[in-house]
Design a protein around this motif. Structure first.
Motif, short mmCIF file in Angstrom:
data_model
loop_
_atom_site.label_atom_id
_atom_site.label_comp_id
_atom_site.label_asym_id
_atom_site.label_seq_id
_atom_site.Cartn_x
_atom_site.Cartn_y
_atom_site.Cartn_z
N ARG A 1 11.26 5.03 -10.17
CA ARG A 1 11.26 3.79 -9.92
C ARG A 1 9.74 3.48 -9.62
O ARG A 1 9.16 2.49 -9.73
CB ARG A 1 12.00 3.29 -8.67
N LEU A 2 8.97 4.33 -8.72
CA LEU A 2 7.95 4.28 -7.96
C LEU A 2 6.71 4.96 -8.86
O LEU A 2 5.56 4.72 -8.62
CB LEU A 2 7.71 4.68 -6.84
N ASP A 3 7.07 5.50 -10.04
CA ASP A 3 6.16 6.25 -10.73
C ASP A 3 5.41 7.31 -9.58
O ASP A 3 4.36 7.41 -9.99
CB ASP A 3 5.50 5.43 -11.38
N PHE A 4 6.17 8.07 -8.83
CA PHE A 4 5.49 8.94 -7.95
C PHE A 4 5.76 10.30 -8.40
O PHE A 4 6.64 10.57 -9.10
CB PHE A 4 6.01 8.81 -6.52
N HIS A 5 5.19 11.32 -7.95
CA HIS A 5 5.49 12.80 -8.14
C HIS A 5 6.63 12.97 -7.52
O HIS A 5 6.95 12.28 -6.48
CB HIS A 5 4.29 13.67 -7.60
N LEU A 6 7.40 14.20 -7.77
CA LEU A 6 8.38 14.53 -7.14
C LEU A 6 8.39 16.20 -6.66
O LEU A 6 8.05 16.93 -7.52
CB LEU A 6 9.72 14.45 -8.29
N LEU A 7 8.70 16.36 -5.36
CA LEU A 7 8.98 17.73 -4.92
C LEU A 7 10.29 18.01 -4.55
O LEU A 7 10.84 17.35 -3.82
CB LEU A 7 8.03 18.02 -3.55
N ASP A 8 10.75 19.12 -5.20
CA ASP A 8 11.94 19.48 -4.91
C ASP A 8 11.76 20.90 -4.21
O ASP A 8 11.66 21.89 -4.81
CB ASP A 8 12.84 19.66 -6.24
N THR B 1 5.96 27.89 -11.66
CA THR B 1 5.24 26.75 -12.07
C THR B 1 6.30 25.88 -12.07
O THR B 1 7.67 25.98 -12.52
CB THR B 1 4.87 26.88 -13.62
N PHE B 2 6.11 24.55 -11.85
CA PHE B 2 7.19 23.45 -11.61
C PHE B 2 6.77 22.35 -12.75
O PHE B 2 5.75 21.68 -12.36
CB PHE B 2 7.32 22.96 -10.05
N LYS B 3 7.63 22.08 -13.47
CA LYS B 3 7.30 20.94 -14.51
C LYS B 3 8.29 19.91 -14.31
O LYS B 3 9.55 19.95 -14.24
CB LYS B 3 7.42 21.70 -15.98
N PRO B 4 7.72 18.41 -14.15
CA PRO B 4 8.66 17.43 -14.08
C PRO B 4 9.70 17.30 -15.30
O PRO B 4 9.06 17.95 -16.54
CB PRO B 4 7.79 16.12 -13.96
N HIS B 5 10.99 17.00 -15.33
CA HIS B 5 11.87 17.24 -16.21
C HIS B 5 12.89 15.93 -16.06
O HIS B 5 13.03 15.48 -14.97
CB HIS B 5 12.50 18.50 -16.15
N SER B 6 13.44 15.51 -17.03
CA SER B 6 14.35 14.26 -16.97
C SER B 6 15.39 14.63 -16.09
O SER B 6 16.13 13.73 -15.24
CB SER B 6 14.80 13.92 -18.36
#
Ligand code: DC
Length: 226
Positions: A27-34, A69-74
């Motif tokens: 929604r915010l077009d932010f990065h995500l850290l899990d 390596t952490f890649k954003p994913h749907s």
């Protein structure tokens, strides 16, 4: 002071943090850290390296050869350990239990601190975990503590695992989640706890959309309310 906004979402497993964090990031077009994935990757690497999970020095030594390596994913995040895609193994309950075990170790927590903070990039970050607001990003723009009853969390986890083709029983999930909660919240270093200035949300009777709307409405400076 770091001007890049961070919204932290802490809470016990199965409270819906992952889904809520993904929706907010989109929604915010932010990065995500899990950050749970960071601990899971460290635990899996330690296991693969034949480290003794009961021995902090052995686990810490194994981290020297870890390249994650952490890649954003749907569907959240795709994780590679030394160039091998380990995303599926990371979600297993056995990996979660190992992650919870290594997460009690202060030297392991210290070793993954910089990696976690490196996710803070413009335009902003949604950070999901246990100590995001208390330890990793104490200056966060908004801190959320998301919880739900243990029964609701076990039912959600059961559905998530079933969707992935993993069968389990409610009794074993209740037992595993209870044990993990206990370990995560009673450990000496960075235990699972709400920051003093956190917005506390109980998601037991709310949909993810309701939780996301509540968080968006609470963001102080971005004024992103729907
Ligand atoms: O969120 P998760 O289930 O993927 O987390 C796996 C384990 O990692 C969890 O039992 C506790 C640990 N963890 C932690 O100690 N601190 C974090 N910020 C995130 C996860």
């Amino acid at each position: 002071m770091n001007a890049i906004p961070v919204i932290t979402i802490d809470g016990p497993s199965g409270a819906g943090k992952g889904t809520v964090a993904q929706m907010l990031a989109a929604r915010l077009d932010f990065h995500l850290l899990d950050s749970g994935a960071v601990y899971r990757a460290a635990a899996l690497h330690a296991l693969n390296s034949q480290a003794d999970l009961a021995d902090e020095a052995s686990v810490v030594a194994s981290l020297d050869t870890m390249k994650a390596t952490f890649k954003p994913h749907s569907d959240g995040v795709q994780v590679f350990l030394n160039d091998r895609d380990v995303t599926a193994s990371l979600r297993l309950e056995t990996t979660a239990a190992a992650a919870s075990q290594v997460a009690v170790m202060p030297r392991v927590r210290a070793a993954v601190l910089d990696e976690q903070r490196s996710f803070r990039k413009p335009p902003g970050l949604i950070a999901d975990g246990r100590d995001m607001g208390t330890v990793v990003f104490p200056d966060a723009t908004l801190k959320v503590f998301l919880s739900a009853s243990v029964e609701v969390r076990a039912a959600r986890r059961s559905k998530q695992l079933k969707d992935k083709g993993i069968e389990t029983t409610m009794a074993s999930l209740l037992q595993e989640i209870g044990a993990r909660d206990e370990r995560d919240s009673t450990r000496e270093h960075a235990p699972l706890a709400a920051a003093d200035d956190a917005l506390i949300i109980d998601s037991s009777d709310s949909s993810v959309h309701e939780v996301v709307a509540e968080i968006l409405a609470a963001i102080p400076t971005l004024n992103m309310a729907e």
